[in-house]
Design an enzyme around this catalytic site. Structure first.
Site, PDB file in Angstrom:
ATOM      1  N   SER A 250      15.759   0.601  53.029  1.00 11.22           N
ATOM      2  CA  SER A 250      17.320   0.216  52.475  1.00 11.22           C
ATOM      3  C   SER A 250      18.701  -0.152  53.197  1.00 11.22           C
ATOM      4  O   SER A 250      17.728  -0.546  54.325  1.00 11.22           O
ATOM      5  CB  SER A 250      17.881   1.647  51.874  1.00 11.22           C
ATOM      6  OG  SER A 250      17.626   2.365  52.991  1.00 11.22           O
ATOM      7  N   LYS A 251      19.518  -0.595  53.178  1.00 15.67           N
ATOM      8  CA  LYS A 251      20.191  -1.111  53.516  1.00 15.67           C
ATOM      9  C   LYS A 251      20.317  -0.887  55.376  1.00 15.67           C
ATOM     10  O   LYS A 251      20.577  -1.116  56.188  1.00 15.67           O
ATOM     11  CB  LYS A 251      21.427  -1.038  53.347  1.00 15.67           C
ATOM     12  CG  LYS A 251      22.236  -2.227  52.491  1.00 15.67           C
ATOM     13  CD  LYS A 251      23.417  -2.723  52.337  1.00 15.67           C
ATOM     14  CE  LYS A 251      23.490  -4.124  51.781  1.00 15.67           C
ATOM     15  NZ  LYS A 251      23.530  -3.665  50.393  1.00 15.67           N
ATOM     16  N   ARG A 252      20.450   1.484  55.611  1.00 17.62           N
ATOM     17  CA  ARG A 252      20.359   1.507  56.873  1.00 17.62           C
ATOM     18  C   ARG A 252      19.218   1.076  57.942  1.00 17.62           C
ATOM     19  O   ARG A 252      19.441   1.634  58.571  1.00 17.62           O
ATOM     20  CB  ARG A 252      20.650   3.054  56.544  1.00 17.62           C
ATOM     21  CG  ARG A 252      19.435   3.956  55.847  1.00 17.62           C
ATOM     22  CD  ARG A 252      19.647   5.335  55.192  1.00 17.62           C
ATOM     23  NE  ARG A 252      18.802   6.010  54.890  1.00 17.62           N
ATOM     24  CZ  ARG A 252      17.659   6.344  55.084  1.00 17.62           C
ATOM     25  NH1 ARG A 252      17.323   6.505  56.814  1.00 17.62           N
ATOM     26  NH2 ARG A 252      16.282   6.581  54.442  1.00 17.62           N
ATOM     27  N   GLY A 254      17.990  -1.470  58.283  1.00 19.50           N
ATOM     28  CA  GLY A 254      18.963  -3.525  58.440  1.00 19.50           C
ATOM     29  C   GLY A 254      18.717  -4.522  57.340  1.00 19.50           C
ATOM     30  O   GLY A 254      19.004  -3.829  56.220  1.00 19.50           O
TER      31      GLY A 254
END
Ligand code: GLU
Length: 491
Positions: A250-252, A254
């Site tokens: 996911s986004k976290r 990167g």
């Protein structure tokens, strides 16, 4: 696992434009593309845009752009499911006629209450099949009520559905765990299940290569193929991609959108090389493979059953390797738009191409991404360096001594006639000895004065490229910084 040769290989990438394509989507596209190219088959692009409520503006264009950027060219399509509605209606009618489907009039409110109650009882949410048992009279009444029904599939209560997955082997699901899923929604659009099956059949898809997350849909699809009396394609469900913490990517972890990687200066060839290793390998060692090698060797046998782990450091490493493979000319060409975008506005545009060519070779050696290039090389372009004067002092040299060293260096360099890497080395190396300084200390100090930083490409090369005038100016500026520092510390 070799495809039966009497059926030509036809695979598809079937994204939904409900978001921008992320690494996982594109990895699926890549595996399909490689499979098609390996077998001399066709790679078909189909946009599954039947969920009108979740459609994201611009998503389709971004999907196409990302595929183009990576060179994953398609042989047919893009087909849009929203333009093929008649096919899904035809199939739904056929299923209704053959008593494999029924009309359901239940209101969203009723379904919602039912779902909530099931959740409360910790039961999996499932339609209670009320409309499957409507009497003729009830049906007649509802038909005239003005409610637009949905079409649901009559899932068999008993038995099991088994299919062979080319990666996971034989898989069996109990039919009583599946519910009477919707085929056509009340807005006239098909659900994913119906449209997917109808299209895979009508496009004579031979192999479905898709992510593991769709595995639980496959028994439903198998039931549909049976009910429609169609031969199903072969299935291969690809492993998930997880972050280093083993959570779903996911986004976290990167950037996850492919377009962001393009903006961050990754090369398409490097992306392909990196992505293919998320779930496939040639052997236990090989990390770098050209596109020809990938096409030659790609096979489903070497697709792993277990999740792949995304490793950003590896991506950077692979990209660095591909950047260094470029000719100096190609590197400059690739770097130019990034320099133009990222260098501070004070740097005059258009950039001097000849000078940029001189600057880039040592940067090419070091850069892991093209977006790093400006940060690694800005001191070559800037008129004024911004840095902390403390950097001039951090090499265990006294401020007054640092001042003297720079003064001497400046004097000697002013006298230099031929300004190149060798002549600069010939002057500065002996000067270190003369000043009784280690080359590490001496060059370290000069490096800060010349570049404003402690780590930079080789000093003499850097100075040669910067040219005499600019170097002398920077040394004088460093001297001024040191003088005012000395004065301030006296007061
Ligand atoms: N539209 C689905 C997706 O967004 C396709 C899944 C499949 O390949 O069947 O991934």
């Amino acid at each position: 696992m070799q495809p039966e040769l009497e059926t030509p290989v036809r695979v598809r990438f079937a994204p939904s434009p409900t978001g921008y394509p992320h690494l996982g989507n594109i990895r699926t596209a890549l595996f399909n593309w490689l499979f098609a190219r390996h077998w001399g088959g066709k790679f078909i692009l189909r946009i599954e845009d039947t969920d009108v409520t979740r459609k994201v503006e611009g998503a389709t264009e971004t999907i196409l752009d990302s595929l183009r950027w990576l060179g994953l060219n398609w042989d047919e399509g893009p087909y849009f499911q929203s333009q093929r509605l008649h096919l899904y209606h035809e199939a739904a009618d056929k299923l209704l006629k053959k008593d494999h489907a029924y009309l359901c009039y239940c209101s969203p409110e009723r379904l919602d209450i039912m779902r909530r109650e099931q959740m409360k009882r910790k039961q999996p949410p499932k339609y209670d099949r009320r409309c499957r048992y409507l009497s003729q009279q009830e049906k007649k009444q509802l038909e005239t009520s003005g409610i637009t029904p949905v079409v649901r599939f009559k899932t068999p209560f008993e038995g099991e559905t088994t299919f062979h997955d080319l990666i996971h082997g034989s898989l069996t699901f109990k039919n009583n765990t599946l519910d009477d899923f919707i085929l056509l929604k009340s807005d006239g659009y098909p659900t994913y299940h119906l449209a997917n099956v109808v299209d895979d059949h009508s496009m004579t898809i031979s192999h479905i290569l898709r992510a593991d997350e769709w595995l639980s849909s496959t028994p439903r699809h198998m039931l549909l193929y049976q009910a429609l009396n169609w031969q199903p394609p072969q299935f291969a469900h690809l492993p998930m991609i997880l972050g280093p913490d083993r959570a779903k990517l996911s986004k976290r972890h990167g950037a996850t959108n492919i377009a962001d990687y393009q903006k961050q200066g990754y090369l398409p060839e490097a992306m392909i090389n990196f992505l293919v290793l998320l779930g496939w390998s040639l052997d236990d060692r090989t990390e770098l493979l050209s596109q020809e090698e990938l096409i030659k060797h790609f096979s489903l046998e070497r697709v792993s059953k277990t999740a792949a782990i995304f490793n950003k450091d590896k991506l950077e490493w692979v990209n660095g390797v591909y950047l260094r493979k470029l000719s100096p000319e190609e590197f400059v060409q690739q770097a130019m738009p990034f320099l133009d975008r990222d260098l501070p506005p004070s740097v005059k545009r258009p950039l001097d191409s000849g000078y940029t060519h001189q600057v880039m070779p040592p940067i090419q050696e070091r850069a892991k991404t093209l977006a790093e290039v400006s940060q690694l090389s800005d001191f070559f372009f800037l008129d004024e360096l911004q840095y902390d004067t403390q950097l001039l002092l951090s090499k265990s040299i006294e401020p007054t001594q640092a001042t003297q060293i720079i003064q001497v260096a400046l004097q000697r360099l002013e006298a230099v006639k031929l300004w190149n890497t060798t002549s600069l080395e010939d002057i500065l190396r002996p000067l270190a000895a003369e000043l009784n300084l280690s080359t590490g200390k001496f060059f370290g100090l000069l490096r800060v004065a010349i570049t404003g930083r402690t780590a930079a490409p080789p000093l003499f090369q850097t100075m040669a490229v910067l040219g005499k005038e600019r170097c002398l100016k920077r040394l004088s500026e460093a001297l001024q910084r040191l003088c005012s520092f000395n004065q301030n510390s006296k007061t």
